[in-house]
Design a protein around this motif. Structure first.
Motif, PDB file in Angstrom:
ATOM      1  N   CYS A 150       4.534  10.454   1.680  1.00 37.39           N
ATOM      2  CA  CYS A 150       5.358   9.664   2.601  1.00 37.39           C
ATOM      3  C   CYS A 150       6.820   9.991   2.329  1.00 37.39           C
ATOM      4  CB  CYS A 150       5.076   8.172   2.455  1.00 37.39           C
ATOM      5  SG  CYS A 150       5.243   7.526   0.774  1.00 37.39           S
ATOM      6  N   ARG A 153       9.579   9.336   4.999  1.00 33.96           N
ATOM      7  CA  ARG A 153       9.689   7.975   5.503  1.00 33.96           C
ATOM      8  C   ARG A 153      10.505   7.148   4.512  1.00 33.96           C
ATOM      9  NH1 ARG A 153       5.560   6.720   9.241  1.00 33.96           N
ATOM     10  NH2 ARG A 153       5.654   4.551   8.523  1.00 33.96           N
ATOM     11  N   CYS A 155       9.922   5.666   1.978  1.00 32.21           N
ATOM     12  CA  CYS A 155       8.868   5.569   0.972  1.00 32.21           C
ATOM     13  C   CYS A 155       9.166   6.520  -0.185  1.00 32.21           C
ATOM     14  CB  CYS A 155       7.520   5.892   1.624  1.00 32.21           C
ATOM     15  SG  CYS A 155       6.100   5.770   0.535  1.00 32.21           S
ATOM     16  N   GLY A 169      -3.832   6.600   1.362  1.00 32.35           N
ATOM     17  CA  GLY A 169      -2.854   6.094   2.322  1.00 32.35           C
ATOM     18  C   GLY A 169      -1.527   5.793   1.656  1.00 32.35           C
ATOM     19  N   SER A 171       2.285   3.042   2.188  1.00 34.82           N
ATOM     20  CA  SER A 171       3.033   2.045   2.961  1.00 34.82           C
ATOM     21  C   SER A 171       4.497   2.130   2.578  1.00 34.82           C
ATOM     22  CB  SER A 171       2.489   0.626   2.733  1.00 34.82           C
ATOM     23  OG  SER A 171       2.633   0.245   1.386  1.00 34.82           O
ATOM     24  N   ASP A 172       5.376   1.858   3.539  1.00 29.01           N
ATOM     25  CA  ASP A 172       6.810   1.993   3.342  1.00 29.01           C
ATOM     26  C   ASP A 172       7.390   0.823   2.555  1.00 29.01           C
ATOM     27  OD1 ASP A 172       6.832   4.357   4.756  1.00 29.01           O
ATOM     28  OD2 ASP A 172       7.370   3.413   6.662  1.00 29.01           O
ATOM     29  N   THR A 174       9.588  -2.344   2.027  1.00 29.67           N
ATOM     30  CA  THR A 174      10.134  -3.458   2.790  1.00 29.67           C
ATOM     31  C   THR A 174      10.797  -4.417   1.800  1.00 29.67           C
ATOM     32  OG1 THR A 174       8.204  -4.922   2.653  1.00 29.67           O
ATOM     33  CG2 THR A 174       8.208  -3.262   4.413  1.00 29.67           C
ATOM     34  N   SER A 177       7.732  -5.831  -0.083  1.00 26.09           N
ATOM     35  CA  SER A 177       6.730  -4.977  -0.730  1.00 26.09           C
ATOM     36  C   SER A 177       7.336  -3.633  -1.108  1.00 26.09           C
ATOM     37  CB  SER A 177       5.535  -4.762   0.197  1.00 26.09           C
ATOM     38  OG  SER A 177       5.922  -4.109   1.391  1.00 26.09           O
ATOM     39  N   PRO A 179       7.371   0.546  -1.863  1.00 32.43           N
ATOM     40  CA  PRO A 179       6.680   1.701  -1.299  1.00 32.43           C
ATOM     41  C   PRO A 179       5.536   2.096  -2.229  1.00 32.43           C
ATOM     42  CG  PRO A 179       8.698   2.403  -2.382  1.00 32.43           C
ATOM     43  CD  PRO A 179       8.689   0.906  -2.420  1.00 32.43           C
ATOM     44  N   THR A 195      -2.559   4.076  -7.654  1.00 33.50           N
ATOM     45  CA  THR A 195      -1.463   3.710  -6.756  1.00 33.50           C
ATOM     46  C   THR A 195      -0.141   4.129  -7.372  1.00 33.50           C
ATOM     47  OG1 THR A 195      -2.681   1.804  -5.872  1.00 33.50           O
ATOM     48  CG2 THR A 195      -0.285   1.828  -5.563  1.00 33.50           C
ATOM     49  N   ARG A 218      -2.131  -8.165  -4.169  1.00 32.03           N
ATOM     50  CA  ARG A 218      -2.951  -7.027  -3.732  1.00 32.03           C
ATOM     51  C   ARG A 218      -4.042  -6.710  -4.758  1.00 32.03           C
ATOM     52  NH1 ARG A 218      -2.464  -2.138  -0.649  1.00 32.03           N
ATOM     53  NH2 ARG A 218      -3.351  -0.326  -1.723  1.00 32.03           N
TER      54      ARG A 218
END
Length: 306
Positions: A150, A153, A155, A169, A171-172, A174, A177, A179, A195, A218
């Motif tokens: 990513c 992005r 991320c 996968g 996620s960016d 925020t 949360s 990245p 992760t 999570r």
């Protein structure tokens, strides 16, 4: 005024300063900015020992007792990370490397050479933009054919693997949360998830709190074996990182060491780490011999999965 009396005044001020710093650090749960004090627990511990000795030499029963109390409290707080330290195993079954390569890195060839020599099964890179992605990932394609990125992005993460995953996968970043980039692999028993992450910076303590809470939530919902690896921007002595370990039943694989700041400076704090469920055992952790153009040292973890 005698020398001992002057020393007594100085020792009293030093005891008061050490007591104040320790008390403020303990309040980091309510005032997140105070977490910056806890990152330097080893400095407080060493300073408290010197202060206690100075108080003893200067004399004064109350001063000596206060010095001993400050030293004891810091010793106990310094020991807290040991409660969430990973248990050990003799032989590794997996090697994971994490490296915050720094977005301004001008030595990507050195990063590539390091990763080839380190020969990890899984690599997680942080602060990777589009330029570094093009300069680092393609030259490693023969060794790491499986890529989840990513980098282009909000991320900035890349996960490289020698073997195929079941799912992957990202996620960016925020406000609530961090990245993340993740991959789920088939284990000899149940699957495991690696992760990669890059938490908010130390001078964004409120955002760090949100990121820790999001990760804990999570992981509490997860069924597979979980591993978090990357740049936490938190040391093993921080309340936030220990809170995450306790809330999500994680064990930390590095405690005594330093990874930042690198390059022209001598590292003084450990911001990069691997946290995993108890069934993931620690075999060895290695720090890179150089920074390879980054402001962090890379870390490589040899681990064993039950």
């Amino acid at each position: 005024m005698t020398l001992r009396r002057v020393a007594g005044y100085v020792a009293a001020l030093a005891v008061a300063a050490a007591l104040l710093a320790t008390a403020l650090g303990a309040m980091a749960g309510h005032f997140p900015y105070l977490e910056l004090i806890n990152h330097f627990r080893w400095v407080l511990l060493g300073g408290s020992a010197i202060v206690a000795l100075a108080a003893f030499w200067a004399g004064g029963r109350v001063l000596v007792r206060l010095g001993i109390v400050v030293l004891a409290v810091n010793a106990l707080l310094a020991a807290v990370p040991l409660m969430s330290q990973a248990s050990s195993a003799a032989r590794p079954t997996l090697r994971v490397t994490t490296f915050n390569v720094w977005i301004g890195n001008r030595e990507p060839h050195a990063v590539v050479n390091f990763l080839r020599e380190e020969d990890a099964d899984v690599v997680v890179l942080q602060e990777v933009g589009s330029r570094l992605e093009q300069e680092i990932v393609p030259p490693l394609k023969d060794k790491y054919p499986h890529v989840m990125s990513c980098a282009r992005r909000n991320c900035g993460l890349v996960l490289l693997s020698k073997t195929a995953w079941l799912d992957a996968g990202f996620s960016d970043r925020t406000r609530a949360s961090p990245p993340i980039v993740w991959a789920r692999f088939a284990g000899s028993g149940k699957p495991y998830v690696i992760t990669g992450l890059h938490l908010a910076y130390p001078f964004q303590p409120e955002m760090q709190v949100d990121h820790i809470d999001w990760l804990a939530d999570r992981l509490r919902k997860a069924q597979d074996t979980q591993m978090l690896v990357g740049d936490f921007n938190l040391t093993p002595f921080s309340l936030k990182l220990n809170s995450l370990a306790f809330k999500a039943n994680l064990r930390r694989h590095a405690t005594l060491g330093a990874s930042w700041p690198a390059g022209r400076f001598m590292p003084v704090v450990l911001l990069d780490n691997l946290l995993a469920n108890p069934e993931v055992k620690a075999v060895n952790v290695r720090y890179g011999a150089a920074s390879y153009g980054s402001d962090h040292y890379p870390l490589t973890f040899d681990i064993a999965l039950d």
